[in-house]
Design a protein around this motif. Structure first.
Motif, PDB file in Angstrom:
ATOM      1  N   VAL A   1       0.885  -1.303  -0.028  1.00 56.35           N
ATOM      2  CA  VAL A   1       0.089  -0.142   0.031  1.00 56.35           C
ATOM      3  C   VAL A   1       0.984   1.314   0.051  1.00 56.35           C
ATOM      4  CG1 VAL A   1      -1.931  -0.898   1.125  1.00 56.35           C
ATOM      5  CG2 VAL A   1      -0.394  -0.100   2.317  1.00 56.35           C
ATOM      6  N   THR A   2       0.437   2.145  -0.444  1.00 53.47           N
ATOM      7  CA  THR A   2       1.244   3.647  -0.618  1.00 53.47           C
ATOM      8  C   THR A   2       0.157   4.571  -0.224  1.00 53.47           C
ATOM      9  OG1 THR A   2       2.335   2.974  -2.648  1.00 53.47           O
ATOM     10  CG2 THR A   2       2.475   5.213  -2.199  1.00 53.47           C
ATOM     11  N   TYR A   3       0.640   5.380   0.799  1.00 55.89           N
ATOM     12  CA  TYR A   3      -0.461   6.425   1.411  1.00 55.89           C
ATOM     13  C   TYR A   3       0.506   7.604   1.858  1.00 55.89           C
ATOM     14  CZ  TYR A   3       1.988   4.077   5.101  1.00 55.89           C
ATOM     15  OH  TYR A   3       3.001   3.483   6.037  1.00 55.89           O
ATOM     16  N   PRO A   4      -0.317   8.887   1.679  1.00 51.89           N
ATOM     17  CA  PRO A   4       0.416   9.977   1.879  1.00 51.89           C
ATOM     18  C   PRO A   4       1.192  10.291   3.337  1.00 51.89           C
ATOM     19  CG  PRO A   4      -2.030  10.374   1.936  1.00 51.89           C
ATOM     20  CD  PRO A   4      -1.590   8.826   1.698  1.00 51.89           C
ATOM     21  N   ALA A   5       2.142  10.909   3.416  1.00 55.43           N
ATOM     22  CA  ALA A   5       2.936  11.087   4.914  1.00 55.43           C
ATOM     23  C   ALA A   5       2.130  12.099   5.592  1.00 55.43           C
ATOM     24  CB  ALA A   5       4.358  11.482   4.623  1.00 55.43           C
ATOM     25  N   THR A   6       2.117  12.333   6.745  1.00 56.88           N
ATOM     26  CA  THR A   6       1.345  13.052   7.666  1.00 56.88           C
ATOM     27  C   THR A   6       1.523  14.834   7.162  1.00 56.88           C
ATOM     28  OG1 THR A   6       1.436  11.491   9.164  1.00 56.88           O
ATOM     29  CG2 THR A   6       0.799  13.799  10.192  1.00 56.88           C
ATOM     30  N   LYS A   7       2.916  15.130   7.314  1.00 58.09           N
ATOM     31  CA  LYS A   7       3.013  16.564   7.164  1.00 58.09           C
ATOM     32  C   LYS A   7       3.788  16.812   5.909  1.00 58.09           C
ATOM     33  CE  LYS A   7       2.939  16.888  12.050  1.00 58.09           C
ATOM     34  NZ  LYS A   7       3.599  17.130  13.477  1.00 58.09           N
ATOM     35  N   SER A   8       3.828  16.158   4.952  1.00 58.97           N
ATOM     36  CA  SER A   8       4.372  16.398   3.640  1.00 58.97           C
ATOM     37  C   SER A   8       3.628  15.701   2.754  1.00 58.97           C
ATOM     38  CB  SER A   8       5.983  16.025   3.664  1.00 58.97           C
ATOM     39  OG  SER A   8       6.025  14.399   3.747  1.00 58.97           O
ATOM     40  N   ALA A   9       4.182  16.369   1.391  1.00 55.40           N
ATOM     41  CA  ALA A   9       3.555  15.825   0.093  1.00 55.40           C
ATOM     42  C   ALA A   9       4.031  14.382  -0.421  1.00 55.40           C
ATOM     43  CB  ALA A   9       3.838  16.897  -1.111  1.00 55.40           C
ATOM     44  N   GLU A  10       5.025  13.759   0.337  1.00 53.44           N
ATOM     45  CA  GLU A  10       5.739  12.458  -0.006  1.00 53.44           C
ATOM     46  C   GLU A  10       4.691  11.638   0.188  1.00 53.44           C
ATOM     47  OE1 GLU A  10       8.778  10.706   2.574  1.00 53.44           O
ATOM     48  OE2 GLU A  10       8.767  12.495   3.622  1.00 53.44           O
ATOM     49  N   LYS A  11       4.956  10.076  -0.390  1.00 56.33           N
ATOM     50  CA  LYS A  11       4.221   8.869  -0.282  1.00 56.33           C
ATOM     51  C   LYS A  11       4.999   8.195   0.682  1.00 56.33           C
ATOM     52  CE  LYS A  11       0.667  10.133  -2.989  1.00 56.33           C
ATOM     53  NZ  LYS A  11      -0.647  10.080  -2.481  1.00 56.33           N
ATOM     54  N   LEU A  12       4.333   7.297   1.552  1.00 58.35           N
ATOM     55  CA  LEU A  12       5.031   6.334   2.269  1.00 58.35           C
ATOM     56  C   LEU A  12       4.448   4.774   1.830  1.00 58.35           C
ATOM     57  CD1 LEU A  12       4.303   7.793   5.693  1.00 58.35           C
ATOM     58  CD2 LEU A  12       6.591   7.861   4.437  1.00 58.35           C
ATOM     59  N   ASP A  13       5.469   3.922   1.862  1.00 51.78           N
ATOM     60  CA  ASP A  13       5.028   2.667   1.416  1.00 51.78           C
ATOM     61  C   ASP A  13       4.793   1.605   2.714  1.00 51.78           C
ATOM     62  OD1 ASP A  13       4.985   3.003  -1.285  1.00 51.78           O
ATOM     63  OD2 ASP A  13       7.194   2.910  -1.210  1.00 51.78           O
ATOM     64  N   GLY A  14       4.017   0.839   2.766  1.00 48.83           N
ATOM     65  CA  GLY A  14       3.729  -0.066   3.831  1.00 48.83           C
ATOM     66  C   GLY A  14       3.240  -1.488   3.105  1.00 48.83           C
ATOM     67  N   ASN A  15       3.046  -2.197   4.084  1.00 50.98           N
ATOM     68  CA  ASN A  15       2.316  -3.636   3.766  1.00 50.98           C
ATOM     69  C   ASN A  15       1.130  -4.076   4.544  1.00 50.98           C
ATOM     70  OD1 ASN A  15       4.124  -4.854   1.408  1.00 50.98           O
ATOM     71  ND2 ASN A  15       5.825  -4.764   3.059  1.00 50.98           N
ATOM     72  N   VAL A  16       0.219  -4.524   3.954  1.00 47.73           N
ATOM     73  CA  VAL A  16      -0.990  -5.085   4.685  1.00 47.73           C
ATOM     74  C   VAL A  16      -0.757  -6.771   4.642  1.00 47.73           C
ATOM     75  CG1 VAL A  16      -3.428  -5.344   5.022  1.00 47.73           C
ATOM     76  CG2 VAL A  16      -2.422  -3.157   4.492  1.00 47.73           C
ATOM     77  N   SER A  17      -0.674  -7.489   5.788  1.00 45.24           N
ATOM     78  CA  SER A  17      -0.660  -8.806   5.864  1.00 45.24           C
ATOM     79  C   SER A  17      -1.844  -9.191   6.288  1.00 45.24           C
ATOM     80  CB  SER A  17       0.467  -9.205   6.925  1.00 45.24           C
ATOM     81  OG  SER A  17       0.188  -8.885   8.125  1.00 45.24           O
ATOM     82  N   PHE A  18      -2.163 -10.621   5.699  1.00 43.66           N
ATOM     83  CA  PHE A  18      -3.440 -11.409   6.020  1.00 43.66           C
ATOM     84  C   PHE A  18      -3.104 -12.763   5.808  1.00 43.66           C
ATOM     85  CE2 PHE A  18      -3.027  -9.850   1.633  1.00 43.66           C
ATOM     86  CZ  PHE A  18      -3.297 -10.852   0.945  1.00 43.66           C
ATOM     87  N   LYS A  19      -4.384 -13.465   6.460  1.00 47.13           N
ATOM     88  CA  LYS A  19      -4.418 -14.792   6.240  1.00 47.13           C
ATOM     89  C   LYS A  19      -5.387 -15.242   5.051  1.00 47.13           C
ATOM     90  CE  LYS A  19      -4.135 -17.674   9.809  1.00 47.13           C
ATOM     91  NZ  LYS A  19      -4.512 -18.381  10.881  1.00 47.13           N
ATOM     92  N   PHE A  20      -5.063 -16.177   4.077  1.00 39.33           N
ATOM     93  CA  PHE A  20      -6.109 -16.485   3.018  1.00 39.33           C
ATOM     94  C   PHE A  20      -6.076 -17.823   3.076  1.00 39.33           C
ATOM     95  CE2 PHE A  20      -7.792 -16.757  -1.062  1.00 39.33           C
ATOM     96  CZ  PHE A  20      -8.262 -15.528  -1.364  1.00 39.33           C
ATOM     97  N   GLN A  21      -7.318 -18.267   3.371  1.00 38.92           N
ATOM     98  CA  GLN A  21      -7.547 -19.705   3.406  1.00 38.92           C
ATOM     99  C   GLN A  21      -8.507 -20.207   2.130  1.00 38.92           C
ATOM    100  OE1 GLN A  21      -9.231 -21.388   7.296  1.00 38.92           O
ATOM    101  NE2 GLN A  21     -10.638 -22.223   5.997  1.00 38.92           N
ATOM    102  N   ILE A  22      -8.201 -21.392   1.710  1.00 34.54           N
ATOM    103  CA  ILE A  22      -8.946 -21.924   0.559  1.00 34.54           C
ATOM    104  C   ILE A  22      -9.619 -23.216   1.026  1.00 34.54           C
ATOM    105  CG2 ILE A  22      -9.339 -22.232  -1.923  1.00 34.54           C
ATOM    106  CD1 ILE A  22      -6.876 -20.363  -2.169  1.00 34.54           C
ATOM    107  N   GLY A  23     -10.798 -23.676   1.015  1.00 33.06           N
ATOM    108  CA  GLY A  23     -11.252 -25.082   1.189  1.00 33.06           C
ATOM    109  C   GLY A  23     -11.754 -25.528   0.127  1.00 33.06           C
ATOM    110  N   ALA A  24     -11.303 -26.956  -0.360  1.00 34.70           N
ATOM    111  CA  ALA A  24     -12.031 -27.582  -1.336  1.00 34.70           C
ATOM    112  C   ALA A  24     -12.923 -28.672  -1.038  1.00 34.70           C
ATOM    113  CB  ALA A  24     -10.690 -27.768  -2.223  1.00 34.70           C
ATOM    114  N   LYS A  25     -14.127 -28.750  -1.902  1.00 32.35           N
ATOM    115  CA  LYS A  25     -14.939 -29.889  -1.709  1.00 32.35           C
ATOM    116  C   LYS A  25     -15.234 -30.273  -3.247  1.00 32.35           C
ATOM    117  CE  LYS A  25     -16.859 -29.279   2.977  1.00 32.35           C
ATOM    118  NZ  LYS A  25     -18.149 -29.301   3.429  1.00 32.35           N
TER     119      LYS A  25
END
Length: 178
Positions: A79-103
């Motif tokens: 993810v890229t988002y605006p910095a708090t007090k400037s025009a620059e952009k910050l980068d981050g990561n959003v982690s998650f769990k992804f489960q797939i079940g099959a039948k």
């Protein structure tokens, strides 16, 4: 009277900045992307194999693996988002769990446990109205942008999984019905 209308308008706009369009499970109160999808004509093992291949293509780490029935990945998106007090952009990561079940003839995906990490601070769980740094290094606007980008990225991931399974489902060489 004009001041009251102005105050109410500002309060409404401010409350919108905290809004999210991420789906929240009513029971767990966690952001949850979940759906059972028809995959008529595919066995549980075929769905599992395609899901495993898809997870590898996404560079996800396998957390749990029950061959032929369920696979759980640890994933992340940038993810890229605006910095708090400037025009620059910050980068981050959003982690998650992804489960797939099959039948036989169907599968279910569940994406849960969304958490932001980045510089200069981690935002923490996306379910929270306020990031862990309490808006010192991630503004309200940035927190909303992080949530919006996560929503878009998850929809892209889900579409890519669905497209991959549908392609196998529609592949005439995979059908034993002739």
């Amino acid at each position: 009277m004009k001041k009251i209308i102005l105050c109410l308008s500002l309060m409404f706009i401010f409350s919108l900045s905290f809004s999210q369009n991420l789906p929240v499970d009513p029971k767990s109160k966690k952001i949850t992307f979940m759906k059972t999808v028809d995959a008529t004509g595919l066995s549980a093992q075929q769905i599992y194999d395609v899901a495993k291949e898809w997870g590898n293509e996404q560079a996800f780490m396998v957390e749990e693996n029950k061959s032929g029935s369920k696979i759980v990945f640890k994933g992340s998106c940038k993810v890229t988002y605006p910095a708090t007090k400037s025009a620059e952009k910050l980068d981050g990561n959003v982690s998650f769990k992804f489960q797939i079940g099959a039948k036989e003839g169907k599968y279910r995906y569940i994406a849960i446990n969304f958490s932001h990490s980045g510089a200069p601070d981690d935002g923490g769980a996306l379910e929270d109205r306020v990031p862990d740094c309490e808006f010192t290094n991630i503004s309200a606007r940035s927190w909303t942008v992080i949530k919006q980008q996560t929503y878009k990225e998850m929809n892209k991931l889900i579409k890519s999984l669905t497209d991959k399974i549908t392609a196998v489902q529609n592949d005439p060489t995979k059908s034993d019905d002739w």
